[in-house]
Design an enzyme around this catalytic site. Structure first.
Site, PDB file in Angstrom:
ATOM      1  N   LYS A 187       0.807  -1.027   0.050  1.00 22.79           N
ATOM      2  CA  LYS A 187      -0.076   0.066  -0.060  1.00 22.79           C
ATOM      3  C   LYS A 187       0.800   1.451  -0.138  1.00 22.79           C
ATOM      4  O   LYS A 187       1.834   0.996   0.275  1.00 22.79           O
ATOM      5  CB  LYS A 187      -1.239   0.130   1.186  1.00 22.79           C
ATOM      6  CG  LYS A 187      -1.595  -1.041   1.365  1.00 22.79           C
ATOM      7  CD  LYS A 187      -2.794  -1.348   0.249  1.00 22.79           C
ATOM      8  CE  LYS A 187      -3.354  -2.455  -0.250  1.00 22.79           C
ATOM      9  NZ  LYS A 187      -4.408  -3.162   1.034  1.00 22.79           N
TER      10      LYS A 187
HETATM   11  C1  LIG Z   1      -5.616  -4.146   1.094  1.00 27.23           C
HETATM   12  C2  LIG Z   1      -7.130  -3.893   0.693  1.00 27.23           C
HETATM   13  C3  LIG Z   1      -7.359  -4.597   2.130  1.00 27.23           C
HETATM   14  C4  LIG Z   1      -7.494  -5.209   2.858  1.00 27.23           C
HETATM   15  O1  LIG Z   1      -6.401  -4.610   3.969  1.00 27.23           O
HETATM   16  P1  LIG Z   1      -5.856  -5.751   5.079  1.00 27.23           P
HETATM   17  O2  LIG Z   1      -4.833  -3.952   5.476  1.00 27.23           O
HETATM   18  O3  LIG Z   1      -4.356  -6.146   3.994  1.00 27.23           O
HETATM   19  O4  LIG Z   1      -5.680  -5.869   5.937  1.00 27.23           O
HETATM   20  C5  LIG Z   1      -9.256  -3.768   1.839  1.00 27.23           C
HETATM   21  N1  LIG Z   1      -9.275  -3.284   0.903  1.00 27.23           N
HETATM   22  C6  LIG Z   1      -9.154  -3.425  -0.232  1.00 27.23           C
HETATM   23  C7  LIG Z   1      -9.488  -2.687  -1.077  1.00 27.23           C
HETATM   24  C8  LIG Z   1      -7.607  -3.706  -0.129  1.00 27.23           C
HETATM   25  O5  LIG Z   1      -6.701  -2.864  -0.829  1.00 27.23           O
END
Ligand SMILES: *Cc1c(COP(=O)(O)O)cnc(C)c1O
Length: 387
Positions: A187
């Site tokens: 991210k």
């Molecule tokens: C990465 C992601 C998640 C999950 O996030 P985590 O921190 O791994 O639990 C949820 N929704 C979207 C749209 C994502 O890209």
């Protein structure tokens, strides 16, 4: 395997350096390893960046989404509207509350939930609307908020891939009752695992704080007698460690630079890809929506190259890709098996699951890498389009 870093452009590579290492080392040398001052500092910095009134760290974005829905009172027998093209966490959050995710198809121009279909999906059981800013491009928050307000429904924003994204100049996550962010390694910033919930609603933020920490009636710093508390809610342990929060504080200082590089890379890639006939390139802007450029997402034409073969050939030439997302969520084994959703209900999400792929534009991608991605992509696109 080659050790030549020129040969491999991965989809994601976290930017972690000396500052992050020193910050974690300082935490490890100190007396407080969890729910301490670094967590509070990360929350402050994050609230300032997003202009949110309240920010609460969590163990990841999935737990933040779960807490948001639970704190809003979503329970067994309720329905939560969720887009059909998203990360499984958006729907699992509703399912973990005992509610049924009611899936709605997405708009082909943006990959975002289609507001008209949302309106048609509202029933007497609907308890909340989950919107997801697809790979960083904000949803139409004007249409969605006016619809939600007119029905008296709370909106939760899944901003996991949208840190830095704005709608009409306002940061995403601040339109709904809560916005949830992810700090997973690919991210915009990472804390290894981690999440953040923002809200303008003080009582909601307080409820989430309590629920992420067992349901204690008093936080650590509120206890007059050390170690003495009562428990007045069924909570979880969804907290972030001090080491993760310390990394988060460092990453936030670097975020403006990360976003700038992403925007530049994405613009180069989008411009180059726009010359390829029949290829749909998801935009960086759509009306007042301005993307955080999580990736550059493209949809191959109907009857065009086979997506899986196409990304395998990119992979062989050292261009890493990702797929957002490989299955329309209602058609996944779990959700189709439980609720019997049919492919005809989600033509656009089905097409994206079959024909879309995501190219990297994160800060590890340099200008020459962009040129290589473009050349490799164009070459395979022309070749496989002919066969
Ligand atoms: C990465 C992601 C998640 C999950 O996030 P985590 O921190 O791994 O639990 C949820 N929704 C979207 C749209 C994502 O890209």
């Amino acid at each position: 395997m080659s050790t030549d870093s020129e040969r491999e452009i991965p989809f994601g590579r976290p930017q972690l350096g000396e500052q992050e290492r020193a910050a974690v080392a300082a935490v490890l040398s100190g007396p407080i390893l969890t729910h301490g001052p670094k967590g509070a500092e990360f929350e402050d910095v994050f609230a300032r960046f997003t202009s949110a009134a309240h920010a609460v760290t969590t163990s990841n974005c999935t737990t933040a989404l779960h807490l948001a829905l639970w704190a809003l009172g979503v329970r067994s027998g309720d329905e939560v509207i969720v887009p059909a093209m998203t990360h499984v966490a958006s729907a699992h959050a509703a399912e973990h509350c005992g509610a049924k995710p009611v899936f709605v198809d997405v708009d082909s121009a943006t990959g975002n939930i289609n507001p008209e279909l949302v309106a048609a999906a509202v029933t007497a059981r609907t308890k909340a609307i989950m919107v997801v800013h697809f790979v960083g491009l904000p949803c139409d928050m004007t249409a969605l908020m006016s619809l939600a307000d007119s029905r008296g429904l709370p909106v939760v924003e899944d901003c996991a891939a949208a840190l830095g994204a704005g709608f009409g100049g306002r940061h995403v996550g601040t339109f709904g009752r809560a916005g949830c962010f992810s700090f997973y390694p690919t991210k915009h910033i990472t804390t290894m695992e981690g999440g953040m919930l923002v809200s303008g609603d003080a009582p909601l933020a307080a409820r989430v704080r309590k629920l992420r920490a067992f349901g204690y009636n008093k936080a650590l710093n509120e206890r007059t007698v050390p170690g003495v508390y009562d428990v007045d809610a069924l909570g979880h342990n969804f907290r972030m460690s001090e080491g993760a929060a310390a990394i988060g504080v460092c990453q936030m200082a670097r975020l403006p630079q990360f976003l700038e590089t992403r925007a530049r890379n994405a613009a180069t890639l989008r411009e180059g890809l726009s010359t390829l006939p029949g290829l749909r390139v998801l935009p960086a802007r759509h009306g007042p929506a301005c993307s955080s450029n999580f990736c550059v997402n493209v949809v191959l034409p109907d009857g065009g190259p086979d997506r899986d073969e196409f990304l395998m050939s990119l992979q062989r030439d050292g261009v890493g890709t990702s797929v957002h997302y490989p299955v329309a969520l209602p058609l996944s084994a779990y959700y189709r098996g439980k609720y019997g959703w049919q492919a005809e209900q989600f033509p656009e999400a089905s097409r994206m699951a079959r024909q879309s792929l995501s190219l990297p534009c994160a800060p590890h991608v340099g200008e020459r890498d962009c040129q290589r991605i473009l050349e490799t992509f164009s070459q395979h696109y022309r070749r496989q389009g002919e066969s």
